[in-house]
Design an enzyme around this catalytic site. Structure first.
Site, short mmCIF file in Angstrom:
data_model
loop_
_atom_site.label_atom_id
_atom_site.label_comp_id
_atom_site.label_asym_id
_atom_site.label_seq_id
_atom_site.Cartn_x
_atom_site.Cartn_y
_atom_site.Cartn_z
N ARG A 1 -2.42 -6.21 -8.48
CA ARG A 1 -1.20 -6.95 -8.05
C ARG A 1 -1.08 -8.05 -9.13
O ARG A 1 -0.19 -8.57 -9.65
CB ARG A 1 -1.57 -7.64 -6.68
CG ARG A 1 -1.01 -6.93 -5.50
CD ARG A 1 -1.70 -7.13 -4.24
NE ARG A 1 -3.04 -7.40 -4.21
CZ ARG A 1 -3.87 -7.37 -3.25
NH1 ARG A 1 -3.30 -7.66 -2.20
NH2 ARG A 1 -5.21 -7.27 -3.33
N LYS B 1 -15.85 -6.88 4.67
CA LYS B 1 -14.68 -7.82 4.93
C LYS B 1 -14.47 -8.19 6.56
O LYS B 1 -13.53 -9.00 6.73
CB LYS B 1 -13.45 -7.38 4.29
CG LYS B 1 -13.40 -7.57 2.90
CD LYS B 1 -11.95 -6.83 2.52
CE LYS B 1 -11.93 -7.12 0.97
NZ LYS B 1 -10.41 -6.40 0.32
N HIS C 1 0.90 -1.33 -0.10
CA HIS C 1 -0.04 -0.12 -0.08
C HIS C 1 0.71 1.33 0.04
O HIS C 1 0.65 2.26 -0.69
CB HIS C 1 -0.91 -0.07 1.23
CG HIS C 1 -1.86 -0.96 1.50
ND1 HIS C 1 -1.91 -1.71 2.52
CD2 HIS C 1 -3.00 -1.47 0.45
CE1 HIS C 1 -3.07 -2.58 2.13
NE2 HIS C 1 -3.67 -2.47 1.09
N SER D 1 -2.94 -7.52 3.15
CA SER D 1 -3.13 -7.50 4.65
C SER D 1 -3.34 -8.66 5.13
O SER D 1 -2.98 -9.11 6.26
CB SER D 1 -4.16 -6.41 4.75
OG SER D 1 -3.83 -5.18 4.31
P1 ADP Z 1 -9.79 -3.18 -0.65
O1 ADP Z 1 -10.59 -4.02 0.35
O2 ADP Z 1 -10.59 -2.02 -1.15
O3 ADP Z 1 -9.25 -4.06 -1.80
P2 ADP Z 1 -6.99 -3.16 0.50
O4 ADP Z 1 -6.60 -2.79 1.76
O5 ADP Z 1 -7.04 -4.60 0.19
O6 ADP Z 1 -8.57 -2.92 0.09
O7 ADP Z 1 -6.45 -2.70 -0.83
C1 ADP Z 1 -6.32 -1.12 -1.01
C2 ADP Z 1 -6.10 -1.20 -2.62
O8 ADP Z 1 -4.49 -1.49 -2.64
C3 ADP Z 1 -6.36 -1.91 -3.54
O9 ADP Z 1 -6.35 -1.31 -5.07
C4 ADP Z 1 -5.46 -3.13 -3.82
O10 ADP Z 1 -5.38 -3.54 -5.15
C5 ADP Z 1 -4.08 -2.48 -3.69
N1 ADP Z 1 -3.14 -3.22 -2.95
C6 ADP Z 1 -3.03 -4.02 -1.95
N2 ADP Z 1 -1.96 -4.61 -1.66
C7 ADP Z 1 -1.14 -4.26 -2.69
C8 ADP Z 1 0.31 -4.43 -2.96
N3 ADP Z 1 0.85 -5.43 -2.33
N4 ADP Z 1 0.79 -3.88 -3.98
C9 ADP Z 1 0.15 -3.00 -4.47
N5 ADP Z 1 -1.24 -2.80 -4.47
C10 ADP Z 1 -1.69 -3.45 -3.56
#
Ligand code: ADP
Length: 168
Positions: free
Chosen positions: A90, A41, A17, A128
């Site tokens: 990703r 979630k 992130h 996460s």
């Molecule tokens: P959501 O529940 O909206 O997917 P997340 O916190 O899981 O929320 O992810 C928020 C954003 O960050 C999403 O666009 C996700 O694809 C991106 N993201 C999560 N992990 C990574 C990573 N390792 N590299 C790049 N982008 C990421």
């Protein structure tokens, strides 16, 4: 003023992130990290905890702020005058869902577009959920989350493990 919104659950914020935050902050006057409060979630961290952790992590980025939001992302973006929503991609598995959401959002409000940034290879596998899983079993998460929040993640995962986290 060009404003971007980077929305997500951030449960908790990871290095993946943070990488997206750094790269997109360079391209906007203001970047708002939007922490989704009404999250299906069932997050481990409360909304306040997720916002507080991000606040610690973005201290050195003057044009980045964080706030929680509930309801429709597109309404939040509109209220903040944001022209872009930023999402990270990703793997191809992210794509179908993201495409659908981006197209729907654009239909609802054509003034707000979605920008996708591809993950840096070193974080391609990182989520996460993986961080929480490793922390729960006492594995090393220092490479995966910003150092400011390492202890908080361990603490929370252990509290949940001691009660009913992960048990059916
Ligand atoms: P959501 O529940 O909206 O997917 P997340 O916190 O899981 O929320 O992810 C928020 C954003 O960050 C999403 O666009 C996700 O694809 C991106 N993201 C999560 N992990 C990574 C990573 N390792 N590299 C790049 N982008 C990421």
């Amino acid at each position: 003023m060009k404003t971007g919104i980077y929305p997500g659950s951030f449960d908790p914020i990871t290095m993946g992130h943070l990488d997206i935050v750094k790269r997109s902050a360079k391209n906007f006057d203001r970047l708002i990290i939007g922490v989704l409060a009404n999250n299906a979630k069932n997050p481990l961290f409360t909304t306040e905890e997720r916002v507080a952790m991000i606040l610690e992590v973005i201290r050195d980025y003057p044009n980045v702020t964080v706030e929680s939001f509930s309801g429709l992302l597109i309404d939040f973006a509109d209220k903040r005058g944001a022209s872009f929503i930023i999402r990270g991609l990703r793997a191809v598995t992210d794509f179908d869902y993201e495409l659908q959401i981006a197209q729907t959002n654009r239909k609802v409000n054509p003034n707000v577009d979605t920008l996708f940034l591809t993950t840096s290879v070193e974080y391609a596998y990182l989520s996460s959920s993986i961080v929480k899983e490793i922390a729960r079993y006492g594995g090393d998460i220092r490479e995966f989350v910003p150092e400011e929040i390492v202890d908080k993640v361990y603490e929370k995962c252990r509290i949940r493990e001691d009660s009913s986290y992960g048990r059916k």
